[in-house]
Motif scaffolding. Sequence first.
Motif, mmCIF file in Angstrom:
data_model
loop_
_atom_site.group_PDB
_atom_site.id
_atom_site.type_symbol
_atom_site.label_atom_id
_atom_site.label_comp_id
_atom_site.label_asym_id
_atom_site.label_seq_id
_atom_site.Cartn_x
_atom_site.Cartn_y
_atom_site.Cartn_z
ATOM 1 N N THR A 65 25.370 -7.812 4.162
ATOM 2 C CA THR A 65 26.110 -8.773 3.975
ATOM 3 C C THR A 65 25.592 -10.468 4.233
ATOM 4 O O THR A 65 24.361 -10.892 4.975
ATOM 5 C CB THR A 65 26.945 -8.519 5.197
ATOM 6 N N THR A 66 26.432 -11.432 4.001
ATOM 7 C CA THR A 66 25.730 -12.778 4.607
ATOM 8 C C THR A 66 25.860 -13.221 5.819
ATOM 9 O O THR A 66 24.645 -13.700 5.935
ATOM 10 C CB THR A 66 27.257 -13.905 3.861
ATOM 11 N N GLN A 67 26.402 -12.715 6.773
ATOM 12 C CA GLN A 67 26.238 -12.373 7.946
ATOM 13 C C GLN A 67 24.890 -11.940 8.647
ATOM 14 O O GLN A 67 24.929 -12.497 9.940
ATOM 15 C CB GLN A 67 27.867 -12.700 8.755
ATOM 16 N N GLN A 68 24.571 -11.523 7.601
ATOM 17 C CA GLN A 68 23.223 -10.450 8.487
ATOM 18 C C GLN A 68 21.947 -11.229 8.491
ATOM 19 O O GLN A 68 21.091 -11.271 8.556
ATOM 20 C CB GLN A 68 23.921 -9.168 7.651
ATOM 21 N N ILE A 69 22.342 -12.332 7.248
ATOM 22 C CA ILE A 69 21.156 -13.120 7.472
ATOM 23 C C ILE A 69 20.409 -13.513 8.371
ATOM 24 O O ILE A 69 19.167 -13.857 8.782
ATOM 25 C CB ILE A 69 21.416 -13.984 5.752
ATOM 26 N N PRO A 70 21.796 -14.564 9.303
ATOM 27 C CA PRO A 70 20.465 -15.835 10.010
ATOM 28 C C PRO A 70 19.810 -14.458 10.777
ATOM 29 O O PRO A 70 18.871 -14.574 11.367
ATOM 30 C CB PRO A 70 21.846 -15.907 10.812
ATOM 31 N N ASN A 71 20.301 -13.317 11.431
ATOM 32 C CA ASN A 71 19.783 -12.051 12.020
ATOM 33 C C ASN A 71 18.007 -11.512 11.464
ATOM 34 O O ASN A 71 17.065 -10.999 12.215
ATOM 35 C CB ASN A 71 20.987 -10.888 12.300
ATOM 36 N N VAL A 72 18.565 -11.226 10.251
ATOM 37 C CA VAL A 72 16.912 -11.122 9.665
ATOM 38 C C VAL A 72 15.860 -12.335 9.673
ATOM 39 O O VAL A 72 15.380 -11.638 10.075
ATOM 40 C CB VAL A 72 17.111 -10.785 7.810
ATOM 41 N N VAL A 73 16.420 -13.344 9.921
ATOM 42 C CA VAL A 73 15.204 -14.365 9.661
ATOM 43 C C VAL A 73 15.116 -14.245 11.197
ATOM 44 O O VAL A 73 13.388 -14.530 11.483
ATOM 45 C CB VAL A 73 16.250 -15.671 9.355
ATOM 46 N N LYS A 74 16.049 -13.971 12.624
ATOM 47 C CA LYS A 74 15.409 -14.458 13.683
ATOM 48 C C LYS A 74 14.234 -13.360 14.119
ATOM 49 O O LYS A 74 13.419 -13.630 14.250
ATOM 50 C CB LYS A 74 16.440 -14.208 14.058
ATOM 51 N N LEU A 75 14.574 -11.908 13.066
ATOM 52 C CA LEU A 75 14.084 -11.613 13.083
ATOM 53 C C LEU A 75 12.311 -10.966 12.507
ATOM 54 O O LEU A 75 11.514 -11.039 13.307
ATOM 55 C CB LEU A 75 14.666 -9.945 12.855
ATOM 56 N N LEU A 76 11.977 -11.548 11.641
ATOM 57 C CA LEU A 76 11.560 -11.981 10.310
ATOM 58 C C LEU A 76 10.430 -13.137 11.592
ATOM 59 O O LEU A 76 9.380 -12.938 12.197
ATOM 60 C CB LEU A 76 11.508 -12.186 9.473
ATOM 61 N N CYS A 77 10.919 -14.013 12.410
ATOM 62 C CA CYS A 77 10.132 -15.012 12.849
ATOM 63 C C CYS A 77 9.850 -14.503 14.080
ATOM 64 O O CYS A 77 8.773 -14.927 14.959
ATOM 65 C CB CYS A 77 11.499 -16.812 13.405
ATOM 66 N N LYS A 78 10.295 -13.719 14.454
ATOM 67 C CA LYS A 78 9.971 -13.584 16.195
ATOM 68 C C LYS A 78 8.596 -12.550 15.272
ATOM 69 O O LYS A 78 7.761 -12.110 16.569
ATOM 70 C CB LYS A 78 10.681 -12.282 16.332
ATOM 71 N N GLU A 79 8.275 -11.350 14.514
ATOM 72 C CA GLU A 79 6.914 -11.169 14.159
ATOM 73 C C GLU A 79 6.586 -11.941 13.523
ATOM 74 O O GLU A 79 4.994 -11.471 13.263
ATOM 75 C CB GLU A 79 7.468 -10.058 13.317
ATOM 76 N N ASN A 80 6.315 -13.681 13.575
ATOM 77 C CA ASN A 80 5.636 -14.359 13.163
ATOM 78 C C ASN A 80 5.413 -14.323 11.320
ATOM 79 O O ASN A 80 4.384 -14.005 11.256
ATOM 80 C CB ASN A 80 4.625 -14.093 13.652
#
Length: 94
Positions: A65-80
Amino acid sequence: MNKIMLINRLNPQDYTEEKKKIFFSLGGMNIPKVENKIIDALHNSGIIGLNDLVLKYNGIELNITTQQIPNVVKLLCKENISIYSIYQFYNPDL
């Protein structure tokens, strides 16, 4: 030669539960270790299922969903993981 790509505009006000195929252009997709890191991080987070993930040569396509995009971005950033762009391809069949 021009490379043209049509994309849909993402609406941050979209709070529906309708899943869309969102593409994340990521760095390091040519390195198997990075691919595995991405798969493991997304799977272990519980944000998406393995059926909602498609690996591409330059990123990943997620059925979210559109509202899951920020959570995915946060997760990917956390993993560098380097994120270069996020978009939904235009599909005239919709």
